[in-house]
Design a protein around this motif. Structure first.
Motif, PDB file in Angstrom:
ATOM      1  N   GLN A 151       0.963  -1.058  -0.376  1.00 44.39           N
ATOM      2  CA  GLN A 151       0.216  -0.255  -0.022  1.00 44.39           C
ATOM      3  C   GLN A 151       1.322   1.099  -0.101  1.00 44.39           C
ATOM      4  OE1 GLN A 151      -1.909   1.719   3.795  1.00 44.39           O
ATOM      5  NE2 GLN A 151      -3.872   1.527   2.675  1.00 44.39           N
ATOM      6  N   VAL A 152       0.744   1.807  -0.677  1.00 40.04           N
ATOM      7  CA  VAL A 152       1.130   3.481  -0.623  1.00 40.04           C
ATOM      8  C   VAL A 152       0.276   4.406  -0.208  1.00 40.04           C
ATOM      9  CG1 VAL A 152       1.954   4.826  -2.002  1.00 40.04           C
ATOM     10  CG2 VAL A 152       2.838   2.957  -2.880  1.00 40.04           C
ATOM     11  N   VAL A 153       0.479   5.125   0.352  1.00 33.33           N
ATOM     12  CA  VAL A 153      -0.152   6.397   1.061  1.00 33.33           C
ATOM     13  C   VAL A 153       0.500   7.647   0.888  1.00 33.33           C
ATOM     14  CG1 VAL A 153      -1.608   7.416   3.122  1.00 33.33           C
ATOM     15  CG2 VAL A 153      -1.416   4.410   2.669  1.00 33.33           C
ATOM     16  N   ARG A 154      -0.488   8.825   0.714  1.00 29.24           N
ATOM     17  CA  ARG A 154      -0.054  10.566   0.312  1.00 29.24           C
ATOM     18  C   ARG A 154      -0.509  11.106   1.535  1.00 29.24           C
ATOM     19  NH1 ARG A 154      -1.912  14.258  -4.250  1.00 29.24           N
ATOM     20  NH2 ARG A 154      -3.590  13.250  -2.411  1.00 29.24           N
ATOM     21  N   TYR A 155       0.139  12.035   2.603  1.00 28.01           N
ATOM     22  CA  TYR A 155      -0.408  12.896   3.628  1.00 28.01           C
ATOM     23  C   TYR A 155       0.265  14.625   3.072  1.00 28.01           C
ATOM     24  CZ  TYR A 155      -0.951   9.079   6.576  1.00 28.01           C
ATOM     25  OH  TYR A 155      -0.945   7.489   7.746  1.00 28.01           O
ATOM     26  N   GLN A 156      -0.832  15.404   2.687  1.00 29.29           N
ATOM     27  CA  GLN A 156      -0.805  16.463   2.242  1.00 29.29           C
ATOM     28  C   GLN A 156      -0.975  16.911   3.717  1.00 29.29           C
ATOM     29  OE1 GLN A 156      -3.183  16.777  -1.221  1.00 29.29           O
ATOM     30  NE2 GLN A 156      -1.822  16.940  -2.306  1.00 29.29           N
TER      31      GLN A 156
ATOM     32  N   SER B 295      -3.825 -11.663  13.870  1.00 27.25           N
ATOM     33  CA  SER B 295      -2.796 -12.720  13.187  1.00 27.25           C
ATOM     34  C   SER B 295      -2.777 -12.450  11.456  1.00 27.25           C
ATOM     35  CB  SER B 295      -3.491 -14.109  13.553  1.00 27.25           C
ATOM     36  OG  SER B 295      -4.801 -14.301  12.685  1.00 27.25           O
ATOM     37  N   HIS B 296      -3.708 -11.592  11.167  1.00 29.96           N
ATOM     38  CA  HIS B 296      -3.599 -11.038  10.111  1.00 29.96           C
ATOM     39  C   HIS B 296      -2.538  -9.289   9.476  1.00 29.96           C
ATOM     40  CE1 HIS B 296      -5.309 -10.699   6.124  1.00 29.96           C
ATOM     41  NE2 HIS B 296      -5.162  -9.020   5.882  1.00 29.96           N
ATOM     42  N   ARG B 297      -2.209  -9.264  10.716  1.00 28.31           N
ATOM     43  CA  ARG B 297      -1.563  -7.977  10.720  1.00 28.31           C
ATOM     44  C   ARG B 297      -0.405  -8.140  11.584  1.00 28.31           C
ATOM     45  NH1 ARG B 297      -4.365  -2.725   8.217  1.00 28.31           N
ATOM     46  NH2 ARG B 297      -4.517  -3.605   6.483  1.00 28.31           N
ATOM     47  N   ALA B 298       0.333  -9.355  11.863  1.00 28.71           N
ATOM     48  CA  ALA B 298       1.362  -9.199  12.994  1.00 28.71           C
ATOM     49  C   ALA B 298       2.091  -8.855  13.118  1.00 28.71           C
ATOM     50  CB  ALA B 298       1.857 -11.218  13.204  1.00 28.71           C
ATOM     51  N   ALA B 299       3.110  -8.211  11.951  1.00 29.65           N
ATOM     52  CA  ALA B 299       3.576  -7.394  11.692  1.00 29.65           C
ATOM     53  C   ALA B 299       4.022  -6.401  11.045  1.00 29.65           C
ATOM     54  CB  ALA B 299       5.805  -7.758  11.897  1.00 29.65           C
ATOM     55  N   THR B 300       4.320  -5.141  10.596  1.00 31.00           N
ATOM     56  CA  THR B 300       4.719  -3.660   9.516  1.00 31.00           C
ATOM     57  C   THR B 300       5.562  -3.770   9.241  1.00 31.00           C
ATOM     58  OG1 THR B 300       1.823  -3.144  10.380  1.00 31.00           O
ATOM     59  CG2 THR B 300       3.283  -1.414   8.915  1.00 31.00           C
ATOM     60  N   PHE B 301       6.042  -3.457   8.279  1.00 31.29           N
ATOM     61  CA  PHE B 301       6.789  -3.066   7.414  1.00 31.29           C
ATOM     62  C   PHE B 301       7.285  -1.822   6.503  1.00 31.29           C
ATOM     63  CE2 PHE B 301      10.969  -2.991   4.847  1.00 31.29           C
ATOM     64  CZ  PHE B 301      11.558  -3.565   5.492  1.00 31.29           C
ATOM     65  N   MET B 302       7.370  -0.470   7.485  1.00 33.66           N
ATOM     66  CA  MET B 302       7.149   0.691   6.936  1.00 33.66           C
ATOM     67  C   MET B 302       8.262   1.478   6.335  1.00 33.66           C
ATOM     68  SD  MET B 302       4.829   3.977   7.808  1.00 33.66           S
ATOM     69  CE  MET B 302       6.503   3.705   9.022  1.00 33.66           C
ATOM     70  N   ILE B 303       8.295   2.077   5.080  1.00 37.66           N
ATOM     71  CA  ILE B 303       9.004   2.217   3.959  1.00 37.66           C
ATOM     72  C   ILE B 303       8.586   4.279   3.686  1.00 37.66           C
ATOM     73  CG2 ILE B 303      11.161   3.006   2.410  1.00 37.66           C
ATOM     74  CD1 ILE B 303      10.428   0.001   1.537  1.00 37.66           C
ATOM     75  N   TYR B 304       9.646   4.961   4.294  1.00 45.26           N
ATOM     76  CA  TYR B 304       8.979   6.574   4.118  1.00 45.26           C
ATOM     77  C   TYR B 304       9.679   6.335   2.423  1.00 45.26           C
ATOM     78  CZ  TYR B 304       8.340   6.816   9.078  1.00 45.26           C
ATOM     79  OH  TYR B 304       8.290   6.639  10.347  1.00 45.26           O
ATOM     80  N   LEU B 305       9.097   7.371   1.263  1.00 49.20           N
ATOM     81  CA  LEU B 305       9.582   7.212   0.248  1.00 49.20           C
ATOM     82  C   LEU B 305       9.471   8.607  -0.055  1.00 49.20           C
ATOM     83  CD1 LEU B 305       6.375   5.558  -1.964  1.00 49.20           C
ATOM     84  CD2 LEU B 305       8.678   4.079  -1.357  1.00 49.20           C
TER      85      LEU B 305
ATOM     86  N   LYS C 161      12.680  10.138   6.603  1.00 44.31           N
ATOM     87  CA  LYS C 161      13.333  10.054   5.641  1.00 44.31           C
ATOM     88  C   LYS C 161      13.823   9.338   4.589  1.00 44.31           C
ATOM     89  CE  LYS C 161      18.520  10.339   5.804  1.00 44.31           C
ATOM     90  NZ  LYS C 161      19.906   9.821   7.160  1.00 44.31           N
ATOM     91  N   GLN C 162      13.589   9.175   3.102  1.00 48.99           N
ATOM     92  CA  GLN C 162      13.250   9.102   2.339  1.00 48.99           C
ATOM     93  C   GLN C 162      14.456   7.667   2.133  1.00 48.99           C
ATOM     94  OE1 GLN C 162      14.309  10.854  -1.830  1.00 48.99           O
ATOM     95  NE2 GLN C 162      12.384   9.908  -2.318  1.00 48.99           N
ATOM     96  N   GLY C 163      14.053   6.767   1.844  1.00 51.08           N
ATOM     97  CA  GLY C 163      14.551   5.271   2.257  1.00 51.08           C
ATOM     98  C   GLY C 163      14.455   4.524   3.474  1.00 51.08           C
ATOM     99  N   ARG C 164      13.577   5.095   4.260  1.00 49.02           N
ATOM    100  CA  ARG C 164      14.172   4.680   5.834  1.00 49.02           C
ATOM    101  C   ARG C 164      13.273   3.772   6.162  1.00 49.02           C
ATOM    102  NH1 ARG C 164      15.130   9.248  10.549  1.00 49.02           N
ATOM    103  NH2 ARG C 164      16.970   8.898   9.995  1.00 49.02           N
ATOM    104  N   ALA C 165      13.142   2.574   6.865  1.00 43.82           N
ATOM    105  CA  ALA C 165      12.585   1.767   6.519  1.00 43.82           C
ATOM    106  C   ALA C 165      12.344   1.393   8.274  1.00 43.82           C
ATOM    107  CB  ALA C 165      12.409   0.661   6.348  1.00 43.82           C
ATOM    108  N   VAL C 166      11.035   1.108   8.509  1.00 47.13           N
ATOM    109  CA  VAL C 166      10.266   0.723  10.034  1.00 47.13           C
ATOM    110  C   VAL C 166       9.517  -0.869   9.889  1.00 47.13           C
ATOM    111  CG1 VAL C 166       8.959   1.603  12.506  1.00 47.13           C
ATOM    112  CG2 VAL C 166      10.372   2.893  11.098  1.00 47.13           C
TER     113      VAL C 166
ATOM    114  N   ILE D 275       4.579   7.260   2.068  1.00 51.09           N
ATOM    115  CA  ILE D 275       5.190   6.329   2.433  1.00 51.09           C
ATOM    116  C   ILE D 275       4.342   4.579   1.756  1.00 51.09           C
ATOM    117  CG2 ILE D 275       4.953   6.362   5.302  1.00 51.09           C
ATOM    118  CD1 ILE D 275       2.319   5.233   5.677  1.00 51.09           C
ATOM    119  N   MET D 276       5.140   3.661   1.773  1.00 46.05           N
ATOM    120  CA  MET D 276       4.536   2.537   1.751  1.00 46.05           C
ATOM    121  C   MET D 276       4.181   1.306   2.419  1.00 46.05           C
ATOM    122  SD  MET D 276       6.786  -0.627  -1.121  1.00 46.05           S
ATOM    123  CE  MET D 276       7.202  -0.682   0.344  1.00 46.05           C
TER     124      MET D 276
END
Length: 210
Positions: free
Chosen positions: A80-85, A102-112, A167-172, A201-202
């Motif tokens: 999923q890609v999300v934009r915040y203005q 169980s469906h979303r046990a973990a989240t991998f998020m990247i700042y685009l 920060k562009q490219g940072r992942a959490v 973010i993605m």
């Protein structure tokens, strides 16, 4: 950087008002987003990012937990890609529907994208833990020495919790599910309002292999 830019361009035409986990639009979430489904799943940039995520998740330190390891993670839904203005936000929330950790046990998020001001991801109930090195196949993770004072909230004058700045490219990577199978109450988080600029973010949600 090129992959981040390509993902934003790929998502832009299909952005729609974001919904919460129950599928409804609410005043608590004011961003716009889209899932990269159908033909977009086979786009070269999507395949590259999927592979980078997979390589990060293969690192032993990712699944290390106390004296053992957590269960391996696999994707549970499309990227999923999300934009915040400017002025847009997402109030404190859990990533799962109530009772379905169980469906979303973990989240991998990247700042685009970088953000001029605001737009931090805030975990009010978590102190966080520094993890891997700054570079995980091109996507940043957390390092106490590198980021101390930048997103690590250690000041007694600041609110409690962990605040991570875009920060562009940072992942959490964070878990929403405890090893017991219950929801981790410390995973509640918010997307703070963008003050200046745009935030992209993605997100990849993952389930554990049972």
């Amino acid at each position: 950087k090129a992959d981040c830019e390509d993902l934003m361009r790929l998502a832009m035409p299909d952005l729609q008002r974001s919904r919460v986990a129950t599928g409804t639009e609410t005043p608590s979430r004011t961003s716009h987003g889209t899932f990269l489904t159908g033909r977009k799943e086979s786009e070269p940039v999507v395949l590259r990012v999927e592979e980078k995520i997979a390589q990060c998740l293969k690192k032993s330190e990712v699944l290390r937990f106390k004296s053992g390891h957590r269960k391996p993670l696999v994707k549970s839904e499309a990227l999923q890609v999300v934009r915040y203005q400017k002025g847009e936000f997402y109030n404190e929330h859990y990533d799962n529907k109530a009772g379905n950790a169980s469906h979303r046990a973990a989240t991998f998020m990247i700042y685009l994208s970088d953000v001029e001001q605001g737009g931090a991801t805030y975990f009010p109930r978590s102190s966080g833990r520094p993890g891997m090195s700054d570079d995980c196949n091109g996507m940043a993770s957390s390092s106490h020495d590198v980021f101390k004072g930048k997103f690590w909230n250690g000041s007694h004058r600041s609110p409690p919790g962990l605040r991570i700045y875009p920060k562009q490219g940072r992942a959490v990577l964070f878990w929403s599910r405890l090893v017991t199978g219950n929801e981790d109450m410390a995973s509640i988080h918010a997307a703070e309002a963008v003050v200046e600029g745009e935030k992209w973010i993605m997100t990849r949600w993952m389930r554990e292999i049972e």
